[in-house]
Write a protein that holds these residues in place. Sequence first.
Motif, PDB file in Angstrom:
ATOM      1  N   ASP A   1      68.270  48.127  56.090  1.00 19.51           N
ATOM      2  CA  ASP A   1      66.937  48.651  56.379  1.00 19.51           C
ATOM      3  C   ASP A   1      66.133  47.566  57.089  1.00 19.51           C
ATOM      4  O   ASP A   1      65.965  46.458  56.576  1.00 19.51           O
ATOM      5  CB  ASP A   1      66.257  49.053  55.070  1.00 19.51           C
ATOM      6  CG  ASP A   1      64.895  49.689  55.278  1.00 19.51           C
ATOM      7  OD1 ASP A   1      64.355  49.622  56.398  1.00 19.51           O
ATOM      8  OD2 ASP A   1      64.364  50.261  54.311  1.00 19.51           O
ATOM      9  N   SER A   2      65.624  47.862  58.253  1.00 19.27           N
ATOM     10  CA  SER A   2      64.890  46.877  59.045  1.00 19.27           C
ATOM     11  C   SER A   2      63.513  46.590  58.475  1.00 19.27           C
ATOM     12  O   SER A   2      62.850  45.645  58.894  1.00 19.27           O
ATOM     13  CB  SER A   2      64.750  47.372  60.483  1.00 19.27           C
ATOM     14  OG  SER A   2      63.942  48.537  60.517  1.00 19.27           O
ATOM     15  N   GLY A   3      63.060  47.408  57.542  1.00 19.36           N
ATOM     16  CA  GLY A   3      61.728  47.253  56.979  1.00 19.36           C
ATOM     17  C   GLY A   3      60.777  48.346  57.407  1.00 19.36           C
ATOM     18  O   GLY A   3      59.739  48.548  56.781  1.00 19.36           O
ATOM     19  N   ASP A   4      61.128  49.044  58.487  1.00 13.48           N
ATOM     20  CA  ASP A   4      60.271  50.142  58.947  1.00 13.48           C
ATOM     21  C   ASP A   4      60.960  51.494  58.792  1.00 13.48           C
ATOM     22  O   ASP A   4      60.549  52.483  59.393  1.00 13.48           O
ATOM     23  CB  ASP A   4      59.859  49.920  60.406  1.00 13.48           C
ATOM     24  CG  ASP A   4      61.059  49.864  61.354  1.00 13.48           C
ATOM     25  OD1 ASP A   4      62.205  50.089  60.886  1.00 13.48           O
ATOM     26  OD2 ASP A   4      60.866  49.585  62.543  1.00 13.48           O
ATOM     27  N   GLY A   5      62.017  51.501  57.969  1.00 12.34           N
ATOM     28  CA  GLY A   5      62.726  52.743  57.723  1.00 12.34           C
ATOM     29  C   GLY A   5      63.905  52.990  58.641  1.00 12.34           C
ATOM     30  O   GLY A   5      64.673  53.923  58.423  1.00 12.34           O
ATOM     31  N   ALA A   6      64.046  52.168  59.676  1.00 15.66           N
ATOM     32  CA  ALA A   6      65.158  52.327  60.613  1.00 15.66           C
ATOM     33  C   ALA A   6      66.344  51.478  60.147  1.00 15.66           C
ATOM     34  O   ALA A   6      66.175  50.403  59.576  1.00 15.66           O
ATOM     35  CB  ALA A   6      64.740  51.900  62.010  1.00 15.66           C
ATOM     36  N   ASP A   7      67.541  51.982  60.367  1.00 16.34           N
ATOM     37  CA  ASP A   7      68.755  51.257  60.009  1.00 16.34           C
ATOM     38  C   ASP A   7      69.166  50.332  61.153  1.00 16.34           C
ATOM     39  O   ASP A   7      69.274  50.753  62.308  1.00 16.34           O
ATOM     40  CB  ASP A   7      69.896  52.227  59.710  1.00 16.34           C
ATOM     41  CG  ASP A   7      69.713  52.941  58.381  1.00 16.34           C
ATOM     42  OD1 ASP A   7      68.993  52.394  57.525  1.00 16.34           O
ATOM     43  OD2 ASP A   7      70.285  54.025  58.199  1.00 16.34           O
ATOM     44  N   THR A   8      69.408  49.064  60.812  1.00 16.66           N
ATOM     45  CA  THR A   8      69.867  48.079  61.783  1.00 16.66           C
ATOM     46  C   THR A   8      71.338  47.786  61.526  1.00 16.66           C
ATOM     47  O   THR A   8      71.702  47.422  60.402  1.00 16.66           O
ATOM     48  CB  THR A   8      69.062  46.775  61.662  1.00 16.66           C
ATOM     49  OG1 THR A   8      67.678  47.043  61.905  1.00 16.66           O
ATOM     50  CG2 THR A   8      69.572  45.731  62.643  1.00 16.66           C
ATOM     51  N   PRO A   9      72.208  47.949  62.528  1.00 15.27           N
ATOM     52  CA  PRO A   9      73.630  47.669  62.311  1.00 15.27           C
ATOM     53  C   PRO A   9      73.861  46.201  61.949  1.00 15.27           C
ATOM     54  O   PRO A   9      73.226  45.304  62.510  1.00 15.27           O
ATOM     55  CB  PRO A   9      74.268  48.005  63.666  1.00 15.27           C
ATOM     56  CG  PRO A   9      73.298  48.913  64.350  1.00 15.27           C
ATOM     57  CD  PRO A   9      71.946  48.469  63.893  1.00 15.27           C
ATOM     58  N   VAL A  10      74.765  45.956  61.024  1.00 12.15           N
ATOM     59  CA  VAL A  10      75.123  44.587  60.638  1.00 12.15           C
ATOM     60  C   VAL A  10      76.564  44.593  60.136  1.00 12.15           C
ATOM     61  O   VAL A  10      76.986  45.508  59.431  1.00 12.15           O
ATOM     62  CB  VAL A  10      74.168  44.043  59.552  1.00 12.15           C
ATOM     63  CG1 VAL A  10      74.208  44.887  58.298  1.00 12.15           C
ATOM     64  CG2 VAL A  10      74.483  42.599  59.223  1.00 12.15           C
ATOM     65  N   GLY A  11      77.321  43.590  60.556  1.00 12.23           N
ATOM     66  CA  GLY A  11      78.697  43.472  60.126  1.00 12.23           C
ATOM     67  C   GLY A  11      78.826  42.669  58.845  1.00 12.23           C
ATOM     68  O   GLY A  11      77.887  41.978  58.428  1.00 12.23           O
ATOM     69  N   PRO A  12      79.984  42.703  58.202  1.00  6.75           N
ATOM     70  CA  PRO A  12      80.196  41.919  56.994  1.00  6.75           C
ATOM     71  C   PRO A  12      80.088  40.421  57.273  1.00  6.75           C
ATOM     72  O   PRO A  12      80.416  39.953  58.370  1.00  6.75           O
ATOM     73  CB  PRO A  12      81.626  42.292  56.580  1.00  6.75           C
ATOM     74  CG  PRO A  12      81.925  43.580  57.278  1.00  6.75           C
ATOM     75  CD  PRO A  12      81.156  43.544  58.558  1.00  6.75           C
ATOM     76  N   LEU A  13      79.629  39.685  56.292  1.00  2.00           N
ATOM     77  CA  LEU A  13      79.565  38.234  56.380  1.00  2.00           C
ATOM     78  C   LEU A  13      80.966  37.671  56.605  1.00  2.00           C
ATOM     79  O   LEU A  13      81.901  38.000  55.878  1.00  2.00           O
ATOM     80  CB  LEU A  13      78.979  37.677  55.080  1.00  2.00           C
ATOM     81  CG  LEU A  13      78.819  36.162  54.981  1.00  2.00           C
ATOM     82  CD1 LEU A  13      77.736  35.671  55.937  1.00  2.00           C
ATOM     83  CD2 LEU A  13      78.483  35.769  53.537  1.00  2.00           C
ATOM     84  N   THR A  14      81.117  36.824  57.616  1.00  3.89           N
ATOM     85  CA  THR A  14      82.423  36.239  57.923  1.00  3.89           C
ATOM     86  C   THR A  14      82.569  34.875  57.258  1.00  3.89           C
ATOM     87  O   THR A  14      81.579  34.248  56.866  1.00  3.89           O
ATOM     88  CB  THR A  14      82.604  36.068  59.437  1.00  3.89           C
ATOM     89  OG1 THR A  14      81.657  35.071  59.905  1.00  3.89           O
ATOM     90  CG2 THR A  14      82.368  37.381  60.175  1.00  3.89           C
ATOM     91  N   ASP A  15      83.797  34.407  57.170  1.00  2.52           N
ATOM     92  CA  ASP A  15      84.037  33.081  56.608  1.00  2.52           C
ATOM     93  C   ASP A  15      83.407  31.996  57.476  1.00  2.52           C
ATOM     94  O   ASP A  15      82.924  30.977  56.952  1.00  2.52           O
ATOM     95  CB  ASP A  15      85.540  32.825  56.462  1.00  2.52           C
ATOM     96  CG  ASP A  15      86.167  33.651  55.345  1.00  2.52           C
ATOM     97  OD1 ASP A  15      85.426  34.252  54.543  1.00  2.52           O
ATOM     98  OD2 ASP A  15      87.414  33.699  55.274  1.00  2.52           O
ATOM     99  N   ASP A  16      83.398  32.189  58.792  1.00  3.76           N
ATOM    100  CA  ASP A  16      82.768  31.199  59.668  1.00  3.76           C
ATOM    101  C   ASP A  16      81.278  31.074  59.366  1.00  3.76           C
ATOM    102  O   ASP A  16      80.729  29.964  59.321  1.00  3.76           O
ATOM    103  CB  ASP A  16      82.966  31.575  61.138  1.00  3.76           C
ATOM    104  CG  ASP A  16      84.372  31.280  61.637  1.00  3.76           C
ATOM    105  OD1 ASP A  16      85.108  30.541  60.949  1.00  3.76           O
ATOM    106  OD2 ASP A  16      84.737  31.784  62.714  1.00  3.76           O
ATOM    107  N   GLU A  17      80.604  32.201  59.165  1.00  9.17           N
ATOM    108  CA  GLU A  17      79.180  32.159  58.810  1.00  9.17           C
ATOM    109  C   GLU A  17      78.987  31.546  57.424  1.00  9.17           C
ATOM    110  O   GLU A  17      78.055  30.761  57.201  1.00  9.17           O
ATOM    111  CB  GLU A  17      78.599  33.570  58.808  1.00  9.17           C
ATOM    112  CG  GLU A  17      78.477  34.215  60.166  1.00  9.17           C
ATOM    113  CD  GLU A  17      78.046  35.660  60.034  1.00  9.17           C
ATOM    114  OE1 GLU A  17      76.847  35.931  60.253  1.00  9.17           O
ATOM    115  OE2 GLU A  17      78.897  36.517  59.700  1.00  9.17           O
TER     116      GLU A  17
END
Length: 210
Positions: A31-47
């Motif tokens: 949730d971006s905070g304004d009700g809209a969905d923001t795409p996001v991938g799974p946390l990677t090992d590099d991150e």
Amino acid sequence: MTVPSRLLPLLEQFDFAYRRLADRMTGPVVDSGDGADTPVGPLTDDEYFWEPVPGCWSVRRREDGPGPRATSLAGAGDWGRDAAAYPHPWPPPFTTIAWRLSHLGEMLTLRADHTVGGRRLTRDDYRVSGDAATATAAFGSGADAWRKALLSADDTALDTVGYCAYPHGSDPEEPFLDVVWWVNQELLHHGAEIALLRDLYQARARTDGR
């Protein structure tokens, strides 16, 4: 059991903060905070292991020993989290997502144990995760355990000093309601830090043309 009215807003805040961070680490949207969905991938090992500045504290293989200015590796298993006895180094070392996520998972797991469990777990018992997926799952398990501990509390418990006997804070000297408030603050501010580190990592990757 009915949730005490004083606990209800803190429980709702905890649920919101946990869900926001969990979604931010696993996706597929947050949730971006304004009700809209923001795409996001799974946390990677590099991150998870990314060190944006020199001298970071992180999670390391036990055989490699602690990192800069750390004197030990906290936790159980083949991996440990950089640590040092009090007083901690000053200025504080910058910490990676791995460090922060391990800290959150440990805090929630141990506080749950010292509230409704055997009250025996220490940092040496918490298994530190050497990859992002396992750490995310361990964080979720800790959050589930802490939520169950919250639901055990009635109005009397909320005012009871030492209802949580977590040994790595001032919990034994505080009413449980104050401990609940503090745990929420830990989750909110470390969750925001983890989200920002993900943003910085992605921005760096785009700048580098990856």
